[in-house]
Enzyme design. Sequence first.
Site, mmCIF file in Angstrom:
data_model
loop_
_atom_site.group_PDB
_atom_site.id
_atom_site.type_symbol
_atom_site.label_atom_id
_atom_site.label_comp_id
_atom_site.label_asym_id
_atom_site.label_seq_id
_atom_site.Cartn_x
_atom_site.Cartn_y
_atom_site.Cartn_z
ATOM 1 N N GLN A 118 -2.501 -12.206 8.106
ATOM 2 C CA GLN A 118 -2.724 -11.941 6.677
ATOM 3 C C GLN A 118 -2.006 -12.996 5.828
ATOM 4 O OE1 GLN A 118 -2.637 -7.951 4.645
ATOM 5 N NE2 GLN A 118 -0.552 -8.530 4.184
ATOM 6 N N GLY A 159 4.981 -10.223 4.151
ATOM 7 C CA GLY A 159 5.795 -10.140 5.366
ATOM 8 C C GLY A 159 5.179 -10.914 6.521
ATOM 9 N N VAL A 203 11.224 -7.130 9.603
ATOM 10 C CA VAL A 203 12.408 -6.285 9.787
ATOM 11 C C VAL A 203 12.113 -5.344 10.963
ATOM 12 C CG1 VAL A 203 13.941 -4.605 8.702
ATOM 13 C CG2 VAL A 203 12.879 -6.384 7.315
ATOM 14 N N MET A 206 0.845 -1.194 0.000
ATOM 15 C CA MET A 206 0.000 0.000 0.000
ATOM 16 C C MET A 206 0.886 1.252 0.000
ATOM 17 S SD MET A 206 -3.407 -0.990 2.084
ATOM 18 C CE MET A 206 -2.792 -0.796 3.718
ATOM 19 N N ASP A 231 2.682 -9.303 9.342
ATOM 20 C CA ASP A 231 1.239 -9.502 9.208
ATOM 21 C C ASP A 231 0.982 -11.008 9.126
ATOM 22 O OD1 ASP A 231 0.549 -6.652 9.023
ATOM 23 O OD2 ASP A 231 1.680 -6.732 7.171
ATOM 24 N N GLY A 248 11.168 -2.826 5.494
ATOM 25 C CA GLY A 248 10.422 -4.094 5.538
ATOM 26 C C GLY A 248 9.963 -4.487 4.138
ATOM 27 N N HIS A 249 9.380 -3.503 3.415
ATOM 28 C CA HIS A 249 9.026 -3.770 2.016
ATOM 29 C C HIS A 249 10.278 -4.068 1.211
ATOM 30 C CE1 HIS A 249 5.653 -0.940 3.208
ATOM 31 N NE2 HIS A 249 4.979 -1.986 2.770
#
Length: 284
Positions: free
Chosen positions: A156, A150, A179, A33, A153, A39-40
Amino acid sequence: MRRPELIRTIAELRARLAPHRRAGSIIGLTPTMGALHAGHGRLIEQARRDCDIVVVSIFVNPIQFNQAADYQRYPRDLDADLEFCAARGVDYVFAPPEEEMYPAPLDTCVEVARLTDHLCGPHRPGHFRGVTTVCTKLFMIVQPDKAYFGEKDAQQLAVIQRMVRDLNIPVEIVPVPTVRESDGLALSSRNLLLSPGGRRAAAGIYRALQAAETALAAGTREAAAVQKAALEVLAAHPEIRVEYLQVVDAVEMQPVPVVEGPVRVAVAAWVDDTRLIDNILWRP
Ligand code: PAF
C-alpha cells in the site's frame, strides 16, 4: 487532555483548515479506518512531531473491501478512537459518514498498475483501486503537506508513493516502521478478531519472516531458498494458512528470483477467519 474536534463533513473540514493553511501551518494527515492501536499511535506521534496541525481521518472505506462480510465485521469504536487521538494531541478527527464520501456511485477511480500485480493485488481484486481512490479523495479534501503510512502495509505504501509521484499530488508520503507485540506479531486492527489460540499461533508469521532474514544474513540469495526457510517455520503451525510468501524488490514490488538489491519478504496468511499481512525489509 483536549479532545480533538470531530468533523463529519467535507465542507466543515475545509472551512476549519483554511485559516491554518493561510497562516502557513504545516498540515499532517494520518488516514485510518479506526480501531486505533499503537501502530496508528506511532503514525500520529510522528505527524505530531513534524506538523503544526494533525488531522486523523477515520473511515472504514467500503470500496476497498472485496468481501462484504469482511467490511461488516471490521472493528469500529469511534469513542475509543477519539480518546486515543486526544491522548496524542490530534487537532481534528475527520470521520465522515459513508454518504459524505460516496453520495453517489463513483464513475471515477484511481488505479496504480504494475505495483499491484503481485502480493495482495491478485488476492484482493479491486482492493488497491479502493485504497488509491479514497486516498486521492482524502488528499483533495485535506490537502495535507505530509501524510503518514505504516510499513506493515508495504505494498500500500509503495502504491501510494507511486500514485502521488505519477499524479503530481503535492503531499510528502512519510513511511513509519511497523510496531510489533512482544512476540513479534505486527499490530493490526484485525488482531482483535483472533481467537486466543489463533492469536498465539499468529506470532509464527513473524518468526517465519525472521527465518527469511536469517537466511539472507547468512548469504542466501536465491529467493526460492529464502522462501523455503520461511515456509518451513509456517509449516509447523497448522493454524496458519499461507496465502502468499514472496520476495519482491522494495520499490516496484515485483518478485525477484535472486536478491541483488533491497527486497521485502512479504507474507499474507489466514489465521481463524482473519487475514493477516506482514513483511520485512532487507538491504544487502
Ligand atoms: O491502511 C488503511 O487503514 C487504509 O487502507 C487507508 C490507507 C486508511 C485507506 O482506507
